[in-house]
Design a protein around this motif. Structure first.
Motif, PDB file in Angstrom:
ATOM      1  N   ARG A  23      25.602  45.117  64.080  1.00 16.73           N
ATOM      2  CA  ARG A  23      26.770  46.252  62.687  1.00 16.73           C
ATOM      3  C   ARG A  23      27.837  45.526  63.528  1.00 16.73           C
ATOM      4  NH1 ARG A  23      23.651  51.395  62.365  1.00 16.73           N
ATOM      5  NH2 ARG A  23      21.794  50.677  60.482  1.00 16.73           N
ATOM      6  N   GLY A  24      29.081  45.804  62.669  1.00 18.58           N
ATOM      7  CA  GLY A  24      30.181  45.181  63.089  1.00 18.58           C
ATOM      8  C   GLY A  24      30.155  43.652  63.606  1.00 18.58           C
ATOM      9  N   LYS A  25      29.595  43.251  63.506  1.00 18.65           N
ATOM     10  CA  LYS A  25      30.143  41.833  64.655  1.00 18.65           C
ATOM     11  C   LYS A  25      29.221  40.721  63.750  1.00 18.65           C
ATOM     12  CE  LYS A  25      28.890  42.962  69.030  1.00 18.65           C
ATOM     13  NZ  LYS A  25      28.881  44.143  69.430  1.00 18.65           N
ATOM     14  N   PRO A  26      30.468  39.672  63.264  1.00 20.71           N
ATOM     15  CA  PRO A  26      30.358  38.889  62.467  1.00 20.71           C
ATOM     16  C   PRO A  26      28.849  37.881  62.295  1.00 20.71           C
ATOM     17  CG  PRO A  26      32.675  38.687  62.722  1.00 20.71           C
ATOM     18  CD  PRO A  26      31.059  39.964  63.694  1.00 20.71           C
ATOM     19  N   GLY A  27      28.365  38.023  61.306  1.00 17.96           N
ATOM     20  CA  GLY A  27      27.145  36.715  60.937  1.00 17.96           C
ATOM     21  C   GLY A  27      25.802  37.536  61.458  1.00 17.96           C
ATOM     22  N   GLU A  29      24.109  40.613  61.216  1.00 18.39           N
ATOM     23  CA  GLU A  29      23.056  40.997  60.521  1.00 18.39           C
ATOM     24  C   GLU A  29      21.565  39.801  60.109  1.00 18.39           C
ATOM     25  OE1 GLU A  29      22.909  44.626  58.597  1.00 18.39           O
ATOM     26  OE2 GLU A  29      24.734  44.636  60.009  1.00 18.39           O
ATOM     27  N   ALA A  30      23.120  39.365  59.551  1.00 15.90           N
ATOM     28  CA  ALA A  30      22.229  37.584  58.219  1.00 15.90           C
ATOM     29  C   ALA A  30      21.577  36.734  59.587  1.00 15.90           C
ATOM     30  CB  ALA A  30      23.210  37.246  58.036  1.00 15.90           C
ATOM     31  N   ARG A  31      21.704  37.030  60.550  1.00  9.01           N
ATOM     32  CA  ARG A  31      21.290  35.424  61.538  1.00  9.01           C
ATOM     33  C   ARG A  31      19.833  36.526  61.975  1.00  9.01           C
ATOM     34  NH1 ARG A  31      21.843  30.201  64.197  1.00  9.01           N
ATOM     35  NH2 ARG A  31      20.138  30.778  66.008  1.00  9.01           N
ATOM     36  N   VAL A  32      20.314  37.845  62.757  1.00 12.19           N
ATOM     37  CA  VAL A  32      19.290  38.531  62.643  1.00 12.19           C
ATOM     38  C   VAL A  32      17.779  38.434  61.784  1.00 12.19           C
ATOM     39  CG1 VAL A  32      17.599  40.784  62.915  1.00 12.19           C
ATOM     40  CG2 VAL A  32      19.765  39.736  64.220  1.00 12.19           C
ATOM     41  N   ARG A  33      18.304  38.364  60.800  1.00 13.75           N
ATOM     42  CA  ARG A  33      17.192  38.249  58.848  1.00 13.75           C
ATOM     43  C   ARG A  33      16.891  37.428  59.098  1.00 13.75           C
ATOM     44  NH1 ARG A  33      21.144  42.570  56.754  1.00 13.75           N
ATOM     45  NH2 ARG A  33      19.701  44.402  57.172  1.00 13.75           N
ATOM     46  N   ALA A  34      17.631  35.770  59.471  1.00 16.95           N
ATOM     47  CA  ALA A  34      17.559  34.511  59.165  1.00 16.95           C
ATOM     48  C   ALA A  34      16.221  34.229  60.443  1.00 16.95           C
ATOM     49  CB  ALA A  34      18.225  33.554  58.755  1.00 16.95           C
ATOM     50  N   GLU A  35      16.693  34.942  61.486  1.00 13.89           N
ATOM     51  CA  GLU A  35      15.734  34.603  62.436  1.00 13.89           C
ATOM     52  C   GLU A  35      14.513  34.779  62.173  1.00 13.89           C
ATOM     53  OE1 GLU A  35      15.687  32.613  66.073  1.00 13.89           O
ATOM     54  OE2 GLU A  35      17.676  31.779  64.981  1.00 13.89           O
ATOM     55  N   PHE A  36      14.262  36.526  61.780  1.00 14.46           N
ATOM     56  CA  PHE A  36      12.744  36.347  62.080  1.00 14.46           C
ATOM     57  C   PHE A  36      12.269  36.580  60.371  1.00 14.46           C
ATOM     58  CE2 PHE A  36      14.477  39.383  64.815  1.00 14.46           C
ATOM     59  CZ  PHE A  36      12.903  40.467  65.861  1.00 14.46           C
ATOM     60  N   ARG A  37      12.818  35.530  59.176  1.00 14.54           N
ATOM     61  CA  ARG A  37      11.956  35.144  58.156  1.00 14.54           C
ATOM     62  C   ARG A  37      11.644  33.934  58.761  1.00 14.54           C
ATOM     63  NH1 ARG A  37      16.324  37.220  55.228  1.00 14.54           N
ATOM     64  NH2 ARG A  37      15.946  39.438  53.697  1.00 14.54           N
ATOM     65  N   GLN A  38      12.539  33.164  59.201  1.00 12.01           N
ATOM     66  CA  GLN A  38      11.985  31.878  59.472  1.00 12.01           C
ATOM     67  C   GLN A  38      10.426  31.932  60.546  1.00 12.01           C
ATOM     68  OE1 GLN A  38      14.443  30.032  62.366  1.00 12.01           O
ATOM     69  NE2 GLN A  38      13.005  28.208  62.484  1.00 12.01           N
ATOM     70  N   HIS A  39      10.159  32.992  61.078  1.00  8.25           N
ATOM     71  CA  HIS A  39       8.696  32.726  62.004  1.00  8.25           C
ATOM     72  C   HIS A  39       8.148  33.864  61.751  1.00  8.25           C
ATOM     73  CE1 HIS A  39      10.749  30.511  65.156  1.00  8.25           C
ATOM     74  NE2 HIS A  39      12.517  31.365  65.547  1.00  8.25           N
ATOM     75  N   ALA A  40       8.109  34.609  59.831  1.00  5.19           N
ATOM     76  CA  ALA A  40       7.374  35.955  60.161  1.00  5.19           C
ATOM     77  C   ALA A  40       5.958  34.592  59.296  1.00  5.19           C
ATOM     78  CB  ALA A  40       7.821  35.936  58.415  1.00  5.19           C
ATOM     79  N   GLN A  62      20.096  42.061  74.465  1.00  3.98           N
ATOM     80  CA  GLN A  62      21.496  42.387  75.842  1.00  3.98           C
ATOM     81  C   GLN A  62      22.592  42.193  75.452  1.00  3.98           C
ATOM     82  OE1 GLN A  62      18.806  41.509  79.177  1.00  3.98           O
ATOM     83  NE2 GLN A  62      17.456  42.650  79.560  1.00  3.98           N
ATOM     84  N   LEU A  63      22.692  40.876  75.446  1.00  8.47           N
ATOM     85  CA  LEU A  63      23.866  40.347  75.466  1.00  8.47           C
ATOM     86  C   LEU A  63      24.783  40.535  73.794  1.00  8.47           C
ATOM     87  CD1 LEU A  63      23.034  36.129  75.363  1.00  8.47           C
ATOM     88  CD2 LEU A  63      24.596  37.815  76.856  1.00  8.47           C
ATOM     89  N   LEU A  64      24.036  40.771  73.064  1.00  7.77           N
ATOM     90  CA  LEU A  64      25.346  41.913  71.384  1.00  7.77           C
ATOM     91  C   LEU A  64      25.125  43.097  72.400  1.00  7.77           C
ATOM     92  CD1 LEU A  64      23.120  41.239  68.982  1.00  7.77           C
ATOM     93  CD2 LEU A  64      25.583  40.435  68.517  1.00  7.77           C
ATOM     94  N   ALA A  71      30.656  38.085  68.162  1.00  7.66           N
ATOM     95  CA  ALA A  71      30.001  37.389  66.630  1.00  7.66           C
ATOM     96  C   ALA A  71      28.728  36.678  67.173  1.00  7.66           C
ATOM     97  CB  ALA A  71      31.196  36.889  66.119  1.00  7.66           C
ATOM     98  N   MET A  72      27.796  36.330  66.305  1.00  8.94           N
ATOM     99  CA  MET A  72      26.468  35.857  66.658  1.00  8.94           C
ATOM    100  C   MET A  72      27.003  34.511  65.288  1.00  8.94           C
ATOM    101  SD  MET A  72      23.239  37.900  65.908  1.00  8.94           S
ATOM    102  CE  MET A  72      22.046  36.587  66.763  1.00  8.94           C
ATOM    103  N   GLY A  73      26.339  33.516  65.765  1.00  9.49           N
ATOM    104  CA  GLY A  73      26.684  32.352  64.958  1.00  9.49           C
ATOM    105  C   GLY A  73      25.208  31.090  66.013  1.00  9.49           C
ATOM    106  N   ALA A  74      25.097  29.705  65.007  1.00 10.10           N
ATOM    107  CA  ALA A  74      24.002  29.459  65.403  1.00 10.10           C
ATOM    108  C   ALA A  74      25.441  27.723  66.374  1.00 10.10           C
ATOM    109  CB  ALA A  74      23.518  28.662  64.075  1.00 10.10           C
TER     110      ALA A  74
END
Length: 115
Positions: A23-27, A29-40, A62-64, A71-74
């Motif tokens: 929360r509050g870090k750009p990208g 939440e979307a990245r987390v959701r995308a990663e989990f969906r990818q491996h669901a 731990q890094l977050l 921020a979190m990106g790819a």
């Protein structure tokens, strides 16, 4: 509905923790959701892969939480730099794939004999 296994509970807990930490870090939440969906779609029997992804997610958490992450990106492949149009070192970007003599799999490009 069946009860969740211990590993499933851990993965769900990790998902919630990652969303909270992002929360509050750009990208994030979307990245987390995308990663989990990818491996669901991983089969439940692929325990080694699931455990590997779980450990990777714990490290990302731990890094977050460390405070150093803003921020979190790819990682993305940077575009080829062009110095001058048509000059030495420039490569036109026609959007047809990689700009090196290897294809996207890393295998050398094959050309028919006589070229």
């Amino acid at each position: 509905m069946s009860r969740h296994s211990r590993l499933q509970k851990q993965v769900l807990s990790l998902y919630r923790d990652l969303l909270r930490a992002g929360r509050g870090k750009p990208g994030a939440e979307a990245r987390v959701r995308a990663e989990f969906r990818q491996h669901a779609g991983l089969p439940r029997s692929d325990v080694l892969r699931i455990e590997y992804l779980y450990r990777r997610g714990r490290r990302q958490l731990q890094l977050l939480r460390s405070g150093h992450a803003t921020a979190m990106g790819a990682f993305v492949r940077p575009r080829a730099r062009t110095e001058e149009p048509g000059g030495v070192g420039s490569q036109p970007d026609d959007g047809d794939g990689p700009r090196n003599p290897q294809d996207s799999t890393g295998a050398p490009e094959t050309r028919p004999a006589g070229r």
